[in-house]
Design a protein around this motif. Structure first.
Motif, short mmCIF file in Angstrom:
data_model
loop_
_atom_site.label_atom_id
_atom_site.label_comp_id
_atom_site.label_asym_id
_atom_site.label_seq_id
_atom_site.Cartn_x
_atom_site.Cartn_y
_atom_site.Cartn_z
N THR A 1 14.88 13.18 -4.88
CA THR A 1 15.21 12.33 -3.73
C THR A 1 14.58 12.90 -2.46
OG1 THR A 1 17.32 11.73 -4.74
CG2 THR A 1 17.09 11.34 -2.38
N THR A 2 14.69 14.20 -2.29
CA THR A 2 14.07 14.85 -1.13
C THR A 2 12.56 14.69 -1.15
OG1 THR A 2 15.85 16.50 -1.09
CG2 THR A 2 13.83 17.04 0.10
N LEU A 3 11.97 14.83 -2.33
CA LEU A 3 10.52 14.65 -2.47
C LEU A 3 10.12 13.23 -2.10
CD1 LEU A 3 7.72 15.68 -3.51
CD2 LEU A 3 8.39 14.78 -5.75
N THR A 4 10.88 12.24 -2.55
CA THR A 4 10.56 10.85 -2.26
C THR A 4 10.60 10.57 -0.76
OG1 THR A 4 11.53 10.20 -4.39
CG2 THR A 4 11.18 8.46 -2.76
N ILE A 5 11.61 11.09 -0.09
CA ILE A 5 11.72 10.89 1.35
C ILE A 5 10.58 11.59 2.08
CG2 ILE A 5 13.14 11.42 3.38
CD1 ILE A 5 15.60 11.03 1.58
N SER A 6 10.24 12.79 1.65
CA SER A 6 9.10 13.50 2.25
C SER A 6 7.81 12.73 2.03
CB SER A 6 8.99 14.91 1.66
OG SER A 6 10.14 15.67 1.94
N TYR A 7 7.67 12.14 0.83
CA TYR A 7 6.48 11.36 0.53
C TYR A 7 6.36 10.16 1.44
CZ TYR A 7 3.55 12.69 -3.36
OH TYR A 7 2.58 13.27 -4.12
N LEU A 8 7.49 9.53 1.71
CA LEU A 8 7.48 8.38 2.60
C LEU A 8 6.99 8.78 3.98
CD1 LEU A 8 8.18 5.36 2.74
CD2 LEU A 8 10.46 6.01 3.50
N GLU B 1 0.83 -1.21 0.00
CA GLU B 1 0.00 0.00 0.00
C GLU B 1 0.87 1.25 0.00
OE1 GLU B 1 -3.98 -1.66 2.33
OE2 GLU B 1 -2.41 -0.62 3.44
N THR B 2 1.94 1.23 0.79
CA THR B 2 2.87 2.36 0.80
C THR B 2 3.52 2.53 -0.56
OG1 THR B 2 3.33 2.11 3.17
CG2 THR B 2 4.95 3.31 1.86
N PHE B 3 3.86 1.40 -1.19
CA PHE B 3 4.46 1.45 -2.52
C PHE B 3 3.51 2.06 -3.54
CE2 PHE B 3 5.26 -0.63 -6.65
CZ PHE B 3 6.57 -0.20 -6.87
N TYR B 4 2.23 1.67 -3.49
CA TYR B 4 1.23 2.24 -4.39
C TYR B 4 1.14 3.75 -4.21
CZ TYR B 4 -0.44 -2.53 -5.25
OH TYR B 4 -0.53 -3.86 -5.59
N SER C 1 -0.55 14.02 -3.43
CA SER C 1 -0.22 14.65 -4.71
C SER C 1 -0.28 16.17 -4.61
CB SER C 1 -1.17 14.15 -5.81
OG SER C 1 -1.03 12.77 -6.01
N ILE C 2 -1.29 16.68 -3.91
CA ILE C 2 -1.42 18.13 -3.76
C ILE C 2 -0.19 18.70 -3.05
CG2 ILE C 2 -2.74 19.97 -2.64
CD1 ILE C 2 -5.24 18.24 -3.03
N ALA C 3 0.19 18.06 -1.95
CA ALA C 3 1.37 18.53 -1.22
C ALA C 3 2.63 18.35 -2.04
CB ALA C 3 1.49 17.76 0.10
N GLY C 4 2.74 17.23 -2.74
CA GLY C 4 3.94 16.95 -3.52
C GLY C 4 4.12 17.88 -4.71
N ILE C 5 3.01 18.23 -5.37
CA ILE C 5 3.10 19.13 -6.52
C ILE C 5 3.67 20.48 -6.10
CG2 ILE C 5 1.69 20.48 -8.13
CD1 ILE C 5 -0.13 18.00 -8.37
N GLY D 1 1.61 8.91 -6.22
CA GLY D 1 1.83 10.29 -5.78
C GLY D 1 3.06 10.91 -6.40
N LEU D 2 4.17 10.16 -6.47
CA LEU D 2 5.39 10.71 -7.05
C LEU D 2 5.24 10.98 -8.54
CD1 LEU D 2 8.16 8.60 -5.25
CD2 LEU D 2 7.74 11.05 -5.02
N THR D 3 4.52 10.10 -9.23
CA THR D 3 4.30 10.31 -10.67
C THR D 3 3.52 11.59 -10.91
OG1 THR D 3 4.29 7.92 -11.08
CG2 THR D 3 3.31 9.34 -12.76
N THR D 4 2.44 11.77 -10.17
CA THR D 4 1.63 12.98 -10.31
C THR D 4 2.41 14.22 -9.93
OG1 THR D 4 -0.36 11.71 -9.75
CG2 THR D 4 -0.53 14.10 -9.63
N SER D 5 3.13 14.17 -8.82
CA SER D 5 3.88 15.33 -8.34
C SER D 5 5.01 15.70 -9.29
CB SER D 5 4.44 15.05 -6.95
OG SER D 5 3.41 14.82 -6.03
N THR D 6 5.68 14.70 -9.83
CA THR D 6 6.79 14.97 -10.74
C THR D 6 6.30 15.63 -12.02
OG1 THR D 6 8.01 13.08 -9.85
CG2 THR D 6 8.74 13.95 -11.96
#
Length: 219
Positions: free
Chosen positions: A153-160, A17-20, A99-103, A25-30
């Motif tokens: 990388t920073t975004l990915t860690i924040s997403y986690l 679930e975390t992987f999904y 996604s909203i936060a990541g964008i 989220g990362l795809t949308t944010s990127t």
């Protein structure tokens, strides 16, 4: 160990679930954050697409989203999640506030990365008649690829970290497992395992990001 072994199926489900959440989220944010970040940069530059009004409005919206504590953003984005995915709980619904936060977060990271590109490089491309798309894709993104990798990388860690917090509202994932068993049921061993797993994952992500960034840095 008995608690951990008995919960292995749920732990595997939580990891998936975390992987999904991370992938979606990362795809949308990127994609969206990258585009917004590029335009924020272009609107700021005199010889490109300078537009103070658009930069102020879009930059202000980005700052507003970034100023929200993520837990509050998750609650506020509940109605939007219901419209988009039909529910407010579960890992898919959690990707909406993620996604909203990541964008917003990645947009600023992209803008800052592009600002590191020397003005002389851009002026040289313009003097040779390069079009704006050529400048963006062949000059800006190419020259800023090392800081962009670090930003991702920073975004990915924040997403986690955000995905773990999504467990508070039933978002699923490792955070939800830690809260349900480690916090509500006082199973400290489960909490320790999940925290150690997240720490290990963060270290791996950071090491990979640093390695790729060094390889791409030609300065």
């Amino acid at each position: 160990m008995e608690n951990i072994i008995s919960l292995l199926p749920e732990l595997q489900k939580a990891v998936l679930e975390t992987f999904y959440m991370l992938v979606l989220g990362l795809t949308t944010s990127t994609l969206f954050g990258g585009v917004i970040g590029i335009y924020l940069y272009l609107w700021k530059q005199e010889r490109l697409l300078k537009n103070n009004t658009l930069h102020f409005i879009v930059g202000g919206l980005v700052n507003i989203v970034r100023s929200f504590p993520f837990v509050i953003l998750m609650i506020a984005a509940g109605p939007l999640a219901r419209v988009v995915v039909g529910t407010t709980i579960g890992p898919i619904a959690a990707t909406v506030p993620l996604s909203i936060a990541g964008i917003a977060y990645f947009a600023r990271l992209v803008e800052l990365a592009l600002l590191e590109v020397p003005r002389g490089t851009i002026e040289a491309a313009q003097s040779m008649g390069a079009t704006l798309p050529k400048i963006v894709f062949s000059v800006l993104l190419r020259e800023a690829r090392s800081p962009l990798i670090l930003g991702f990388t920073t975004l990915t860690i924040s997403y986690l970290s955000y995905s773990a917090a999504a467990g508070i509202i039933g978002g699923g994932g490792v955070g939800d497992l830690a809260i349900r068993y480690g916090y509500y049921r006082f199973q400290t061993d489960i909490m320790i395992v999940t925290v150690l797993g997240l720490v290990l994952f963060v270290q791996i992500i950071q090491m990979i990001g640093n390695y790729i960034s060094r390889k791409l840095d030609k300065r």
